[in-house]
Design a protein around this motif. Structure first.
Motif, PDB file in Angstrom:
ATOM      1  N   UNK A  64       0.870  -1.171   0.000  1.00  0.00           N
ATOM      2  CA  UNK A  64       0.000   0.000   0.000  1.00  0.00           C
ATOM      3  C   UNK A  64       0.907   1.221   0.000  1.00  0.00           C
ATOM      4  N   UNK A  65       0.776   2.099  -0.998  1.00  0.00           N
ATOM      5  CA  UNK A  65       1.706   3.229  -1.109  1.00  0.00           C
ATOM      6  C   UNK A  65       1.714   4.146   0.108  1.00  0.00           C
ATOM      7  N   UNK A  66       0.553   4.371   0.706  1.00  0.00           N
ATOM      8  CA  UNK A  66       0.471   5.259   1.871  1.00  0.00           C
ATOM      9  C   UNK A  66      -0.936   5.177   2.449  1.00  0.00           C
ATOM     10  N   UNK A  67      -1.065   5.608   3.692  1.00  0.00           N
ATOM     11  CA  UNK A  67      -2.367   5.810   4.315  1.00  0.00           C
ATOM     12  C   UNK A  67      -2.414   7.259   4.776  1.00  0.00           C
ATOM     13  N   UNK A  68      -3.427   7.983   4.336  1.00  0.00           N
ATOM     14  CA  UNK A  68      -3.587   9.388   4.720  1.00  0.00           C
ATOM     15  C   UNK A  68      -4.614   9.484   5.840  1.00  0.00           C
ATOM     16  N   UNK A  69      -4.262  10.169   6.889  1.00  0.00           N
ATOM     17  CA  UNK A  69      -5.132  10.340   8.057  1.00  0.00           C
ATOM     18  C   UNK A  69      -5.540  11.794   8.159  1.00  0.00           C
ATOM     19  N   UNK A  70      -6.825  12.008   8.377  1.00  0.00           N
ATOM     20  CA  UNK A  70      -7.307  13.364   8.612  1.00  0.00           C
ATOM     21  C   UNK A  70      -8.069  13.402   9.926  1.00  0.00           C
ATOM     22  N   UNK A  71      -7.675  14.327  10.785  1.00  0.00           N
ATOM     23  CA  UNK A  71      -8.388  14.544  12.039  1.00  0.00           C
ATOM     24  C   UNK A  71      -9.212  15.816  11.900  1.00  0.00           C
ATOM     25  N   UNK A  72     -10.415  15.780  12.444  1.00  0.00           N
ATOM     26  CA  UNK A  72     -11.311  16.945  12.376  1.00  0.00           C
ATOM     27  C   UNK A  72     -11.615  17.424  13.788  1.00  0.00           C
ATOM     28  N   UNK A  73     -10.773  18.325  14.326  1.00  0.00           N
ATOM     29  CA  UNK A  73     -10.966  18.775  15.707  1.00  0.00           C
ATOM     30  C   UNK A  73     -12.342  19.368  15.967  1.00  0.00           C
ATOM     31  N   UNK A  74     -12.940  19.991  14.957  1.00  0.00           N
ATOM     32  CA  UNK A  74     -14.244  20.624  15.163  1.00  0.00           C
ATOM     33  C   UNK A  74     -15.357  19.604  15.388  1.00  0.00           C
ATOM     34  N   UNK A  75     -15.093  18.322  15.042  1.00  0.00           N
ATOM     35  CA  UNK A  75     -16.082  17.280  15.282  1.00  0.00           C
ATOM     36  C   UNK A  75     -15.899  16.594  16.635  1.00  0.00           C
ATOM     37  N   UNK A  76     -14.749  16.813  17.281  1.00  0.00           N
ATOM     38  CA  UNK A  76     -14.435  16.101  18.516  1.00  0.00           C
ATOM     39  C   UNK A  76     -15.510  16.337  19.565  1.00  0.00           C
ATOM     40  N   UNK A  77     -15.930  15.252  20.207  1.00  0.00           N
ATOM     41  CA  UNK A  77     -16.939  15.351  21.246  1.00  0.00           C
ATOM     42  C   UNK A  77     -18.354  15.299  20.736  1.00  0.00           C
ATOM     43  N   UNK A  78     -18.538  15.212  19.418  1.00  0.00           N
ATOM     44  CA  UNK A  78     -19.884  15.126  18.861  1.00  0.00           C
ATOM     45  C   UNK A  78     -20.373  13.688  18.924  1.00  0.00           C
ATOM     46  N   UNK A  79     -21.664  13.496  18.647  1.00  0.00           N
ATOM     47  CA  UNK A  79     -22.202  12.141  18.675  1.00  0.00           C
ATOM     48  C   UNK A  79     -21.554  11.288  17.595  1.00  0.00           C
ATOM     49  N   UNK A  80     -21.226  11.899  16.438  1.00  0.00           N
ATOM     50  CA  UNK A  80     -20.597  11.152  15.360  1.00  0.00           C
ATOM     51  C   UNK A  80     -19.120  10.857  15.657  1.00  0.00           C
ATOM     52  N   UNK A  81     -18.466  11.784  16.335  1.00  0.00           N
ATOM     53  CA  UNK A  81     -17.041  11.632  16.659  1.00  0.00           C
ATOM     54  C   UNK A  81     -16.829  11.976  18.131  1.00  0.00           C
TER      55      UNK A  81
END
Length: 435
Positions: A64-81
């Motif tokens: 696998x050439x790479x794995x890209x990770x994205x964090x979304x701080x604005x979602x932290x603590x929400x029901x989805x995240x």
């Protein structure tokens, strides 16, 4: 800003909904899809938190050439995240939560993102260089707000590999239920050799089925190549640490061969090599000059006796301010006369720091230099200690000789020794505050 085809740590890129790779810049920001464009390949996306680049069948097997990770701080603590990712870029550590969520019936490791990261983790724990060369690098991003809008921009946070994967039980936000997920401890690698950049040409080469992993490795950052060669035992020195910017290389702590400083330093070493206690008087005088250098008020105290010094060689006092708007600090000094090519270790500095009490600072004076691990530990642990290396010592002595002894270094040294000879005592360091 990084060049086209480069991802630079700390750079904010425009991640537009249209995903057009043509313009290099969008709204004043580098276009993510332009920077990560690979001719003939599918676009690399950050639509999910965990994004695996499609696996290829290379000449030496699948990778696998790479794995890209994205964090979304604005979602932290929400029901989805409901979780909170941790990005400690200064100390090269990221704690990232996987993509399993409450209500899913699949196993925690079977979700697409967790499956990609667990596969990467297996490669990051490989035992041979050949296996590690195939392992997928992690490219980490986090969403950032621009003009109050939380979407549409990402910051590149670095190149990483997984040190540990752990299953844990999480709360599902407002649902007041729990679910099982994975959390990953990721080490960010030092990219200082590449000016804090990752070249997309490396990922391009990893995406090329006609190339082997070893072929692509030549385009990898230095720290990644070193990790492939040596494995996880090398991680402590390969980890990204911003504190390294404050670390002075060994070569920069030593005077150039044949220079006046080099001649002076060698003369001092030969003069005090078998008279280490006398070197303490010289160290005390140099420390006083350094501490007074910025206009501070410094009082030289005394030298300690050979026995019972408790790890200190000389004592002084640094006065800051005056009257009610002032305070005084005990200065505990350590002197070490060693070969100019020798080094002082982290353990030796730590022994001095262990003697410091609240309101005290340390000064370490040596004819040698300080190892990079010693300096890094001092910076990261915020040790209240001043380090004076051999080159600094020589420069200060030459300055004293020039100012007070017509440039005669020998006369300068003898004057310092004669003026200090009578102030050797076993007094407690805190008594300096009463003088």
């Amino acid at each position: 800003m990084g060049r086209v085809g480069d991802l630079k740590v700390g750079e904010v890129l425009r991640y537009a909904a249209g995903k057009d790779q043509a313009p290099a810049m969008l709204d004043g920001y580098a276009n993510f899809h332009h920077v990560t464009y690979s001719p003939g390949q599918k676009r690399v996306l950050l639509e999910a938190g965990i994004n695996g680049v499609a696996q290829v069948s290379g000449a030496d097997g699948p990778r696998r050439p790479a794995v890209l990770i994205r964090s979304s701080p604005w979602k932290a603590g929400s029901e989805q995240t409901p979780w909170h990712d941790v990005f400690d870029m200064d100390n090269g550590h990221v704690r990232y939560f996987g993509d399993h969520k409450a209500g899913l019936t699949s196993a925690p490791g079977a979700t697409k993102g967790n499956a990609w990261l667990l596969q990467a983790f297996e490669g990051h724990q490989a035992h041979t260089p050949a296996e590690r060369a195939v392992a997928a690098p992690l490219l980490l991003f986090r969403s950032v707000s621009v003009d109050g809008k939380p979407k549409g921009h990402v910051e590149f946070c670095g190149l990483g590999l997984i040190e540990r994967a752990e299953r844990l039980v999480q709360w599902s936000g407002s649902g007041h239920t729990t679910f099982v997920n994975y959390v990953y401890d990721i080490a960010l690698l030092d990219l200082s050799a590449e000016a804090d950049q990752v070249s997309w040409k490396w990922i391009d080469a990893r995406r090329d089925s006609g190339a082997t992993a070893a072929d692509a490795l030549g385009l990898a950052p230095t720290a990644w190549r070193e990790w492939v060669k040596r494995g996880n035992s090398a991680l402590p020195r390969l980890r990204r640490r911003v504190a390294r910017a404050r670390v002075t290389k060994m070569r920069d702590q030593r005077p150039a061969e044949g220079s006046p400083e080099a001649v002076a330093l060698q003369a001092v070493y030969e003069r005090f090599d078998d008279r280490k206690h006398d070197f303490e008087a010289l160290a005390s005088a140099v420390a006083a000059r350094v501490l007074r250098g910025e206009g501070n008020s410094y009082v030289e105290g005394w030298l300690t006796r050979r026995s019972g010094d408790g790890g200190a060689d000389f004592v002084g006092r640094l006065d800051v301010g005056s009257g009610l708007a002032g305070t005084s600090l005990v200065v505990l000094g350590q002197a070490k006369c060693i070969k100019p090519t020798s080094t002082v270790s982290a353990e030796e500095i730590a022994r001095v720091v262990a003697r410091l009490r609240r309101g005290w600072i340390g000064v370490y004076v040596t004819t040698g230099s300080y190892s990079e691990p010693a300096q890094l530990e001092m910076v990261e642990d915020q040790y209240p200690i001043v380090l004076i290396n051999g080159m600094h010592l020589a420069r200060e002595l030459l300055a004293i000789a020039r100012d007070d002894h017509a440039g005669d270094l020998g006369a300068c040294v003898e004057h310092i020794l004669s003026s200090q000879s009578a102030v050797i005592t076993n007094r407690r360091p805190e008594e300096i505050l009463l003088q």
